[in-house]
Design an enzyme around this catalytic site. Structure first.
Site, PDB file in Angstrom:
ATOM      1  N   CYS A   1      16.732 -18.553 -19.729  1.00  0.00           N
ATOM      2  CA  CYS A   1      16.999 -19.609 -20.707  1.00  0.00           C
ATOM      3  C   CYS A   1      15.910 -19.625 -21.786  1.00  0.00           C
ATOM      4  O   CYS A   1      15.849 -18.727 -22.612  1.00  0.00           O
ATOM      5  CB  CYS A   1      17.149 -20.957 -20.007  1.00  0.00           C
ATOM      6  SG  CYS A   1      17.896 -22.231 -21.076  1.00  0.00           S
TER       7      CYS A   1
ATOM      8  N   HIS B   1      21.506 -19.877 -16.524  1.00  0.00           N
ATOM      9  CA  HIS B   1      20.609 -20.135 -15.402  1.00  0.00           C
ATOM     10  C   HIS B   1      21.178 -19.500 -14.133  1.00  0.00           C
ATOM     11  O   HIS B   1      22.078 -20.070 -13.505  1.00  0.00           O
ATOM     12  CB  HIS B   1      20.451 -21.640 -15.173  1.00  0.00           C
ATOM     13  CG  HIS B   1      19.624 -22.322 -16.205  1.00  0.00           C
ATOM     14  ND1 HIS B   1      18.257 -22.443 -16.098  1.00  0.00           N
ATOM     15  CD2 HIS B   1      19.974 -22.917 -17.370  1.00  0.00           C
ATOM     16  CE1 HIS B   1      17.799 -23.089 -17.157  1.00  0.00           C
ATOM     17  NE2 HIS B   1      18.820 -23.386 -17.941  1.00  0.00           N
TER      18      HIS B   1
ATOM     19  N   GLU C   1      19.833 -19.383 -11.254  1.00  0.00           N
ATOM     20  CA  GLU C   1      19.508 -20.241 -10.105  1.00  0.00           C
ATOM     21  C   GLU C   1      20.490 -21.401  -9.945  1.00  0.00           C
ATOM     22  O   GLU C   1      20.515 -22.059  -8.905  1.00  0.00           O
ATOM     23  CB  GLU C   1      18.066 -20.760 -10.217  1.00  0.00           C
ATOM     24  CG  GLU C   1      17.838 -21.883 -11.209  1.00  0.00           C
ATOM     25  CD  GLU C   1      17.727 -21.441 -12.659  1.00  0.00           C
ATOM     26  OE1 GLU C   1      17.403 -22.287 -13.509  1.00  0.00           O
ATOM     27  OE2 GLU C   1      17.949 -20.242 -12.946  1.00  0.00           O
TER      28      GLU C   1
END
Length: 207
Positions: free
Chosen positions: A79, A183, A185
């Site tokens: 990001c 993202h 994650e």
């Protein structure tokens, strides 16, 4: 050892937990000495470019970031960690980036029917065969939260593209350097696969 750079901004623990879930330990650190000995390095980030760049420089991390990339270590920006790698960001003014990759960071200019920030799930389209995306299907969904996107000067480094009102670069790849606007994650199984791929990438020879 995988080092996650802590400059005071970013989903550090979320990235660490996701890596642990796929069987790879990671250390959150702002210590240049630890970054120098790490086998892989991750630069995450959320928030404003100016604040993030100032924090990186204030903590003396600009040099270690560039040295890790030049040493051939697998390096992943996430990001804001993607955006900071470019020459210049036009978020709330004009700010000098880290200059690792030629290009700029600009704000979405979209029809009123589309909201900024771009937030939620969106598809990626692969450009070539980046090793980071091994086992990830064309058109897979990843999770985005951003108002700005990168415009690389060299189109050959584009790893994926995504449509949101218009096509934009959603990740890049050059040698050992990878960075994503989304993202991983927060991207469930596809994101976990990407992080596992990153953790198992081979080292590149130093430049």
């Amino acid at each position: 050892m995988i080092a996650i750079i802590d400059y005071g901004m970013g989903n550090l623990r979320s990235v660490q937990k996701a890596l642990e879930k796929v069987g790879h330990a990671a250390t959150i650190t702002a210590d240049p000495a630890l970054l120098a000995t790490a086998r892989r390095v991750i630069l995450p980030g959320v928030g404003a470019s100016a604040d993030a760049l100032a924090a990186v420089r204030r903590q003396g991390l600009e040099g270690p970031i560039k040295e890790a990339i030049a040493a051939g270590k697998p390096f992943l920006g996430i990001c804001l960690g993607l955006q900071m790698l470019f020459d210049v960001s036009y978020e709330d003014g004009e700010h000098q980036g880290l200059g690792v990759l030629p290009g700029k960071v600009v704000r979405f200019q979209l029809p009123r029917t589309l909201k900024v920030p771009h937030m939620g799930w969106n598809r990626i389209r692969l450009a070539g065969s980046p090793p980071l995306y091994a086992g990830i299907d064309e058109g897979e969904h990843f999770y985005f939260v951003h108002s700005y996107y990168v415009v690389p000067q060299d189109a050959s480094i584009v790893a994926t593209r995504t449509d949101y009102g218009a096509e934009f670069c959603s990740s890049v790849w050059r040698d050992n350097l990878y960075a994503t606007q989304f993202h991983p994650e927060k991207s469930q199984s596809a994101g976990l696969r990407l992080l596992k791929n990153f953790a198992e990438l081979p080292m590149k020879p130093p430049k």
